[in-house]
Write a protein that holds these residues in place. Structure first.
Motif, PDB file in Angstrom:
ATOM      1  N   ASP A  78       0.858  -1.201   0.000  1.00 24.78           N
ATOM      2  CA  ASP A  78       0.000   0.000   0.000  1.00 24.78           C
ATOM      3  C   ASP A  78       0.882   1.234   0.000  1.00 24.78           C
ATOM      4  O   ASP A  78       1.983   1.209   0.568  1.00 24.78           O
ATOM      5  CB  ASP A  78      -0.841   0.075   1.289  1.00 24.78           C
ATOM      6  N   TYR A  79       0.415   2.292  -0.644  1.00 26.39           N
ATOM      7  CA  TYR A  79       1.045   3.600  -0.489  1.00 26.39           C
ATOM      8  C   TYR A  79      -0.011   4.574  -0.018  1.00 26.39           C
ATOM      9  O   TYR A  79      -1.080   4.641  -0.630  1.00 26.39           O
ATOM     10  CB  TYR A  79       1.648   4.100  -1.810  1.00 26.39           C
ATOM     11  N   GLU A  80       0.271   5.306   1.029  1.00 24.98           N
ATOM     12  CA  GLU A  80      -0.673   6.278   1.578  1.00 24.98           C
ATOM     13  C   GLU A  80      -2.065   5.663   1.725  1.00 24.98           C
ATOM     14  O   GLU A  80      -3.072   6.223   1.286  1.00 24.98           O
ATOM     15  CB  GLU A  80      -0.695   7.527   0.687  1.00 24.98           C
ATOM     16  N   ASN A  81      -2.093   4.476   2.330  1.00 26.14           N
ATOM     17  CA  ASN A  81      -3.329   3.748   2.601  1.00 26.14           C
ATOM     18  C   ASN A  81      -4.119   3.343   1.363  1.00 26.14           C
ATOM     19  O   ASN A  81      -5.278   2.962   1.455  1.00 26.14           O
ATOM     20  CB  ASN A  81      -4.243   4.539   3.556  1.00 26.14           C
ATOM     21  N   PRO A  85      -4.182   0.650  -1.815  1.00 24.14           N
ATOM     22  CA  PRO A  85      -3.506  -0.558  -2.285  1.00 24.14           C
ATOM     23  C   PRO A  85      -2.890  -0.331  -3.658  1.00 24.14           C
ATOM     24  O   PRO A  85      -3.561   0.164  -4.562  1.00 24.14           O
ATOM     25  CB  PRO A  85      -4.627  -1.600  -2.346  1.00 24.14           C
ATOM     26  N   LEU A  86      -1.603  -0.642  -3.796  1.00 28.09           N
ATOM     27  CA  LEU A  86      -0.927  -0.513  -5.094  1.00 28.09           C
ATOM     28  C   LEU A  86      -0.751  -1.904  -5.702  1.00 28.09           C
ATOM     29  O   LEU A  86      -1.040  -2.120  -6.872  1.00 28.09           O
ATOM     30  CB  LEU A  86       0.429   0.175  -4.910  1.00 28.09           C
ATOM     31  N   LEU A  87      -0.277  -2.850  -4.901  1.00 27.69           N
ATOM     32  CA  LEU A  87      -0.110  -4.232  -5.346  1.00 27.69           C
ATOM     33  C   LEU A  87      -0.928  -5.124  -4.414  1.00 27.69           C
ATOM     34  O   LEU A  87      -0.885  -4.949  -3.193  1.00 27.69           O
ATOM     35  CB  LEU A  87       1.369  -4.627  -5.291  1.00 27.69           C
ATOM     36  N   GLY A  90       2.034  -3.133 -17.832  1.00 28.90           N
ATOM     37  CA  GLY A  90       0.972  -2.419 -17.135  1.00 28.90           C
ATOM     38  C   GLY A  90       1.069  -0.944 -17.446  1.00 28.90           C
ATOM     39  O   GLY A  90       2.132  -0.461 -17.852  1.00 28.90           O
ATOM     40  N   ALA A  91      -0.027  -0.235 -17.234  1.00 30.25           N
ATOM     41  CA  ALA A  91      -0.054   1.203 -17.518  1.00 30.25           C
ATOM     42  C   ALA A  91       0.923   1.926 -16.598  1.00 30.25           C
ATOM     43  O   ALA A  91       1.365   1.374 -15.583  1.00 30.25           O
ATOM     44  CB  ALA A  91      -1.471   1.731 -17.319  1.00 30.25           C
ATOM     45  N   SER A  92       1.239   3.145 -16.962  1.00 30.30           N
ATOM     46  CA  SER A  92       2.097   3.978 -16.139  1.00 30.30           C
ATOM     47  C   SER A  92       1.441   4.161 -14.771  1.00 30.30           C
ATOM     48  O   SER A  92       0.244   4.410 -14.688  1.00 30.30           O
ATOM     49  CB  SER A  92       2.232   5.326 -16.854  1.00 30.30           C
ATOM     50  N   GLY A  93       2.203   3.975 -13.708  1.00 32.82           N
ATOM     51  CA  GLY A  93       1.652   4.151 -12.366  1.00 32.82           C
ATOM     52  C   GLY A  93       0.984   2.909 -11.799  1.00 32.82           C
ATOM     53  O   GLY A  93       0.410   2.946 -10.714  1.00 32.82           O
ATOM     54  N   SER A  94       1.049   1.785 -12.523  1.00 33.42           N
ATOM     55  CA  SER A  94       0.358   0.581 -12.051  1.00 33.42           C
ATOM     56  C   SER A  94       1.157  -0.187 -10.994  1.00 33.42           C
ATOM     57  O   SER A  94       0.674  -1.175 -10.459  1.00 33.42           O
ATOM     58  CB  SER A  94       0.015  -0.339 -13.230  1.00 33.42           C
ATOM     59  N   GLY A  95       2.395   0.246 -10.738  1.00 33.65           N
ATOM     60  CA  GLY A  95       3.155  -0.388  -9.660  1.00 33.65           C
ATOM     61  C   GLY A  95       4.273  -1.302 -10.142  1.00 33.65           C
ATOM     62  O   GLY A  95       4.843  -2.062  -9.346  1.00 33.65           O
ATOM     63  N   LYS A  96       4.624  -1.215 -11.421  1.00 36.72           N
ATOM     64  CA  LYS A  96       5.642  -2.116 -11.985  1.00 36.72           C
ATOM     65  C   LYS A  96       7.011  -1.905 -11.328  1.00 36.72           C
ATOM     66  O   LYS A  96       7.659  -2.858 -10.910  1.00 36.72           O
ATOM     67  CB  LYS A  96       5.760  -1.902 -13.505  1.00 36.72           C
ATOM     68  N   SER A  97       7.433  -0.634 -11.261  1.00 40.76           N
ATOM     69  CA  SER A  97       8.754  -0.359 -10.674  1.00 40.76           C
ATOM     70  C   SER A  97       8.773  -0.706  -9.192  1.00 40.76           C
ATOM     71  O   SER A  97       9.785  -1.189  -8.676  1.00 40.76           O
ATOM     72  CB  SER A  97       9.126   1.117 -10.863  1.00 40.76           C
ATOM     73  N   THR A  98       7.660  -0.476  -8.514  1.00 41.07           N
ATOM     74  CA  THR A  98       7.586  -0.826  -7.093  1.00 41.07           C
ATOM     75  C   THR A  98       7.782  -2.330  -6.917  1.00 41.07           C
ATOM     76  O   THR A  98       8.521  -2.774  -6.032  1.00 41.07           O
ATOM     77  CB  THR A  98       6.217  -0.391  -6.516  1.00 41.07           C
ATOM     78  N   LEU A  99       7.164  -3.109  -7.787  1.00 43.73           N
ATOM     79  CA  LEU A  99       7.305  -4.569  -7.702  1.00 43.73           C
ATOM     80  C   LEU A  99       8.767  -4.975  -7.928  1.00 43.73           C
ATOM     81  O   LEU A  99       9.294  -5.839  -7.221  1.00 43.73           O
ATOM     82  CB  LEU A  99       6.376  -5.238  -8.719  1.00 43.73           C
ATOM     83  N   LEU A 100       9.430  -4.336  -8.894  1.00 36.20           N
ATOM     84  CA  LEU A 100      10.854  -4.648  -9.121  1.00 36.20           C
ATOM     85  C   LEU A 100      11.687  -4.292  -7.894  1.00 36.20           C
ATOM     86  O   LEU A 100      12.595  -5.026  -7.518  1.00 36.20           O
ATOM     87  CB  LEU A 100      11.402  -3.893 -10.342  1.00 36.20           C
ATOM     88  N   ARG A 101      11.378  -3.131  -7.275  1.00 38.02           N
ATOM     89  CA  ARG A 101      12.142  -2.736  -6.081  1.00 38.02           C
ATOM     90  C   ARG A 101      11.955  -3.745  -4.954  1.00 38.02           C
ATOM     91  O   ARG A 101      12.886  -4.035  -4.199  1.00 38.02           O
ATOM     92  CB  ARG A 101      11.727  -1.333  -5.616  1.00 38.02           C
ATOM     93  N   ILE A 102      10.754  -4.291  -4.847  1.00 35.49           N
ATOM     94  CA  ILE A 102      10.488  -5.300  -3.813  1.00 35.49           C
ATOM     95  C   ILE A 102      11.307  -6.568  -4.098  1.00 35.49           C
ATOM     96  O   ILE A 102      11.944  -7.126  -3.205  1.00 35.49           O
ATOM     97  CB  ILE A 102       8.966  -5.613  -3.732  1.00 35.49           C
TER      98      ILE A 102
HETATM   99  P1  ADP Z   1       4.988   2.192 -12.642  1.00 38.47           P
HETATM  100  O1  ADP Z   1       6.423   1.770 -12.586  1.00 38.47           O
HETATM  101  O2  ADP Z   1       4.067   1.093 -13.078  1.00 38.47           O
HETATM  102  O3  ADP Z   1       4.783   3.419 -13.462  1.00 38.47           O
HETATM  103  P2  ADP Z   1       5.388   2.816  -9.829  1.00 38.47           P
HETATM  104  O4  ADP Z   1       5.658   1.524  -9.149  1.00 38.47           O
HETATM  105  O5  ADP Z   1       6.547   3.680 -10.123  1.00 38.47           O
HETATM  106  O6  ADP Z   1       4.515   2.537 -11.144  1.00 38.47           O
HETATM  107  O7  ADP Z   1       4.419   3.682  -8.928  1.00 38.47           O
HETATM  108  C1  ADP Z   1       3.057   3.406  -8.786  1.00 38.47           C
HETATM  109  C2  ADP Z   1       2.422   4.427  -7.868  1.00 38.47           C
HETATM  110  O8  ADP Z   1       2.847   4.174  -6.553  1.00 38.47           O
HETATM  111  C3  ADP Z   1       2.819   5.860  -8.159  1.00 38.47           C
HETATM  112  O9  ADP Z   1       1.868   6.492  -8.985  1.00 38.47           O
HETATM  113  C4  ADP Z   1       2.832   6.493  -6.800  1.00 38.47           C
HETATM  114  O10 ADP Z   1       1.571   7.079  -6.543  1.00 38.47           O
HETATM  115  C5  ADP Z   1       3.029   5.356  -5.847  1.00 38.47           C
HETATM  116  N1  ADP Z   1       4.360   5.377  -5.224  1.00 38.47           N
HETATM  117  C6  ADP Z   1       5.461   4.775  -5.715  1.00 38.47           C
HETATM  118  N2  ADP Z   1       6.511   4.930  -4.884  1.00 38.47           N
HETATM  119  C7  ADP Z   1       6.051   5.670  -3.846  1.00 38.47           C
HETATM  120  C8  ADP Z   1       6.619   6.185  -2.645  1.00 38.47           C
HETATM  121  N3  ADP Z   1       7.903   5.946  -2.339  1.00 38.47           N
HETATM  122  N4  ADP Z   1       5.831   6.890  -1.826  1.00 38.47           N
HETATM  123  C9  ADP Z   1       4.534   7.102  -2.114  1.00 38.47           C
HETATM  124  N5  ADP Z   1       3.925   6.659  -3.208  1.00 38.47           N
HETATM  125  C10 ADP Z   1       4.670   5.944  -4.082  1.00 38.47           C
END
Ligand code: ADP
Ligand code: MG
Length: 347
Positions: A10-13, A15-17, A34-46
């Motif tokens: 979750d980000y800021e309460n 759900p992202l993934l 996935g679309a921009s902002g769908s959480g792809k990079s976050t998943l890679l960071r995890i």
């Molecule tokens: P993608 O790579 O699919 O474009 P991201 O994983 O970069 O998506 O980010 C998805 C969403 O998660 C962003 O739009 C943002 O709102 C949120 N997010 C990502 N990282 C953070 C963070 N460190 N703090 C708060 N929100 C974040």
């Protein structure tokens, strides 16, 4: 083998993934689309260990990696912006991580030679990276990620900064390099054409979940929902209402009434979405799809014909703009899709 089990974040309460599970096996290139902002990079960071999940586990060969820090995971990362050192040579950029590992000089030279050959840049070792083209710089970034012999490679929109023609050329090259090295890879992109060109398997990320996991051909041939068909740009998605005629499934839409085969049970009056494939029609005087031609565009060896209704098709000849045409929809050109609002009831 990499294994993700029930990963949530979750980000800021918000759900992202949500409950992400999948595996990546030896030699496999998996595209996370996935679309921009769908959480792809976050998943890679995890996966990389740069960020913890709120829930779920990342495993390598059955071992939970929660307690393994990023630098000990031996996963390679390649980013869109290359993150190269502009004042260093190709050799020094690739050697950088190896020096950090305190490897002996001959070992570093051997590994750089190997990595440079893998990305087809032999002979470029002494060049400054800022003198290279965007495509060459991206290959240096790939060589740098390969040099420590990672057990998994993760590429985050690696071709995103390049122009279209170069991107298309590099897609084939990258696919070849990834297969030749045999390193399993997760390739992240928001571009469906790129995903289809590179992937052995496509994972579709939508609203925090993997809504599809299949080979490019499976995903292309059998979209699981109207959202998938639209996002993948498979063709025209039109809404219709199910009518039965003595056991035959007919669907009434604003574009015409279509009879089609469908694996699932439907109820009369039910709303469904149909996919009309742009290449799945023929010009025919008795065709049941009619429309006025709004626009004709030359498209490779065919013409992209857009009707006033917004539907578009590929035809071998260019009909006159403003005239009415009739099209017969082939069986292979029409499919029933689950209506996103009615998942579970439709096809
Ligand atoms: P993608 O790579 O699919 O474009 P991201 O994983 O970069 O998506 O980010 C998805 C969403 O998660 C962003 O739009 C943002 O709102 C949120 N997010 C990502 N990282 C953070 C963070 N460190 N703090 C708060 N929100 C974040
Ligand atoms: Mg991203």
């Amino acid at each position: 083998m990499l294994q993700l089990l029930d990963i949530s974040k979750d980000y800021e309460n918000k759900p992202l993934l949500r409950g992400i599970s999948f595996t990546v096996t030896a030699n496999e290139t998996v595209c996370l689309l996935g679309a921009s902002g769908s959480g792809k990079s976050t998943l890679l960071r995890i996966i990389a260990g740069l960020e913890p999940p709120d829930q779920g586990t990342v495993r390598w060969e059955e071992r939970d990696l929660a307690s393994v820090p990023a630098h000990l995971r031996n996963f390679g990362l390649v980013f869109q912006d290359y993150a190269l050192f502009p004042h260093l040579s190709v050799f020094e950029n690739i050697a950088f991580g190896l020096r950090m590992q305190n490897l002996p000089r001959p070992e570093i030279e051997q590994r750089v030679r190997e990595a440079v050959a893998q990305v087809n840049l032999t002979g470029f070792e002494k060049r400054g990276v800022s003198d290279l083209s965007g495509g060459e710089q991206q290959r240096v970034a790939l060589a740098r990620a390969l040099a420590p012999r990672p057990r998994l490679l993760m590429l985050d929109e690696p071709l995103g900064a390049l122009d279209r023609a170069l991107r298309e050329r590099l897609q084939g090259e990258l696919r070849g390099i990834l297969h030749a090295t045999g390193v399993p890879a997760i390739y992240v992109t928001h571009d469906q054409e790129e995903a289809f060109a590179i992937a052995d398997r496509v994972l579709l990320l939508h609203e925090g979940e993997i809504v599809r996991d299949g080979s490019p051909a499976e995903v292309w041939n059998e979209p699981g929902s109207a959202w998938e068909a639209r996002f993948l740009g498979l063709g025209n998605v039109v809404e219709g209402v199910v009518r039965f005629e003595v056991g035959k499934l007919k669907v009434e839409t604003s574009a015409g009434v279509f009879e089609l085969g469908c694996r699932h049970a439907h109820r009369a009056g039910e709303k469904v979405n149909l996919l009309l494939r742009p290449s799945g029609v023929r010009l025919a005087a008795d065709g049941n799809l009619r429309g006025v031609v709004a626009d004709v565009l030359f498209h490779q060896d065919q013409f992209k014909v857009t009707l006033e209704s917004g539907l578009y098709f590929y035809l071998p000849e260019a009909p006159p703009v403003g005239g009415e045409i009739r099209l017969r929809v082939l069986q292979s050109g029409i499919q029933c899709l689950a209506n996103d609002d009615f998942i579970g009831l439709g096809c």
